[in-house]
Design an enzyme around this catalytic site. Sequence first.
Site, PDB file in Angstrom:
ATOM      1  N   SER A  42       0.333  -1.156  -0.129  1.00  0.00           N
ATOM      2  CA  SER A  42       0.391   0.192  -0.176  1.00  0.00           C
ATOM      3  C   SER A  42       0.856   1.059   0.366  1.00  0.00           C
ATOM      4  O   SER A  42       2.047   1.108   0.409  1.00  0.00           O
ATOM      5  CB  SER A  42      -0.616   0.166   1.260  1.00  0.00           C
ATOM      6  OG  SER A  42      -0.373   0.951   2.264  1.00  0.00           O
ATOM      7  N   VAL A  43       0.499   2.507  -0.314  1.00  0.00           N
ATOM      8  CA  VAL A  43       0.761   3.414  -0.585  1.00  0.00           C
ATOM      9  C   VAL A  43       1.372   3.802   0.785  1.00  0.00           C
ATOM     10  O   VAL A  43       2.357   4.807   1.461  1.00  0.00           O
ATOM     11  CB  VAL A  43      -0.252   4.708  -0.827  1.00  0.00           C
ATOM     12  CG1 VAL A  43      -0.969   5.125   0.073  1.00  0.00           C
ATOM     13  CG2 VAL A  43       0.913   6.287  -1.027  1.00  0.00           C
ATOM     14  N   LYS A  44       0.784   3.086   2.066  1.00  0.00           N
ATOM     15  CA  LYS A  44       0.893   3.658   3.291  1.00  0.00           C
ATOM     16  C   LYS A  44       1.978   3.733   3.882  1.00  0.00           C
ATOM     17  O   LYS A  44       3.362   4.568   4.649  1.00  0.00           O
ATOM     18  CB  LYS A  44       0.031   3.255   4.401  1.00  0.00           C
ATOM     19  CG  LYS A  44      -1.358   3.715   3.891  1.00  0.00           C
ATOM     20  CD  LYS A  44      -1.867   4.997   4.829  1.00  0.00           C
ATOM     21  CE  LYS A  44      -3.308   5.781   4.535  1.00  0.00           C
ATOM     22  NZ  LYS A  44      -3.453   6.646   5.451  1.00  0.00           N
ATOM     23  N   ASP A  45       2.676   2.787   2.711  1.00  0.00           N
ATOM     24  CA  ASP A  45       4.576   2.619   3.476  1.00  0.00           C
ATOM     25  C   ASP A  45       5.152   3.427   3.239  1.00  0.00           C
ATOM     26  O   ASP A  45       6.275   3.913   4.481  1.00  0.00           O
ATOM     27  CB  ASP A  45       5.149   1.591   2.750  1.00  0.00           C
ATOM     28  CG  ASP A  45       4.885   0.401   2.873  1.00  0.00           C
ATOM     29  OD1 ASP A  45       3.859  -0.301   3.799  1.00  0.00           O
ATOM     30  OD2 ASP A  45       5.219  -0.691   1.526  1.00  0.00           O
ATOM     31  N   ALA A  48       4.456   6.025   6.513  1.00  0.00           N
ATOM     32  CA  ALA A  48       5.336   5.269   8.161  1.00  0.00           C
ATOM     33  C   ALA A  48       6.305   5.185   8.366  1.00  0.00           C
ATOM     34  O   ALA A  48       7.063   5.720   9.468  1.00  0.00           O
ATOM     35  CB  ALA A  48       4.271   3.801   7.293  1.00  0.00           C
TER      36      ALA A  48
END
Length: 326
Positions: A42-45, A48
């Site tokens: 996901s883009v969230k890496d 994060a």
Amino acid sequence: MKYAENILETIGNTPLVKINKLTAELPCLVLSKYETFNPGNSVKDRMALQMIEDAEADGRLKPGGTIIEGTSGNTGMGLALAAIIKGYKCIFVMADKQSKEKVDILKAVGAEVEVCPTAVEPTDPRSYYSVSKRLAEETPNSWYVNQYDNPSNCKAHFKSTGPEIWEQTDGKITHFVVGVGTGGTISGVGSYLKMKNPNIKIWGIDTYGSVFKKYHETGIFDENEIYPYVTEGIGEDILPLNVNFSVIDGFTKVTDKDAAVYTQRLSKEEGMFLGNSAGAAIKGVLQLKEHFTKDDVVVVLFHDHGSRYVGKMYNDDWMREMGYID
Ligand SMILES: Cc1ncc(COP(=O)(O)O)c(C=O)c1O
């Protein structure tokens, strides 16, 4: 030899992929920023890692510390991967509407997970906002990430996602369309693109049951807009600091049914096995049809992978029970 020193070095530089069949009725080129190529799918890496690096740099996160966050799964995955490489512990708090796969996946990467009821007020002590805050107060040497209000979230997208989209489109992008949850993606990418070319239009995808669209249009935080909904990852019952409404030109709301049906269609018609917010995003692009002309280059960002949704949007029994298919 060419190799990454560790898995975190593979974050970013995701491809831009043309949508063909689903957008055939549109006059313009529609490209997807395909974020499932990140190691946590996901883009969230991106955000994060940025949030952890910034917290390390100013001492909020100390060696051997515990990372605490309320997360619908994807941010948790990114945090967990970075925590493994960097030697931290993770405790994540999730709402019970999230798919079971998301809980299991976080446990698979070593995190402790607490599940809380969805249908309570954000200020209720059982809500996932309240439980995350309480755990952060009770756990020694811990750091509460707070992706909603943490400016490193938006910064990650200003530094990486935005520039990648600008370069991959040779600066020809005219519209950016993306689902909005914490607001980090739309605000970071939107600010960068508007800095390069103020004429680029930034559109947010919202859900029915969320406050964003009405707030953007009227400045009113209307509690009557808030009710439980099925779509995962987008829409909120709060106004996160990461939503920078000034870079957003408009919102369109997509129904739970349409988001689910279009999640399946992306997979079956484009070979794009993606999460529920991707279905909402591509349906939102179609709803915005009247805003596009022949020479436009529309980029829509797809946040996460279909594997998180096999028990729901990719399960025809569930789809029938919800009344989404016959
Ligand atoms: C699947 C999915 N889609 C969309 C979003 C929204 O992204 P952002 O939080 O950057 O607004 C999220 C974030 O929680 C998500 O997990």
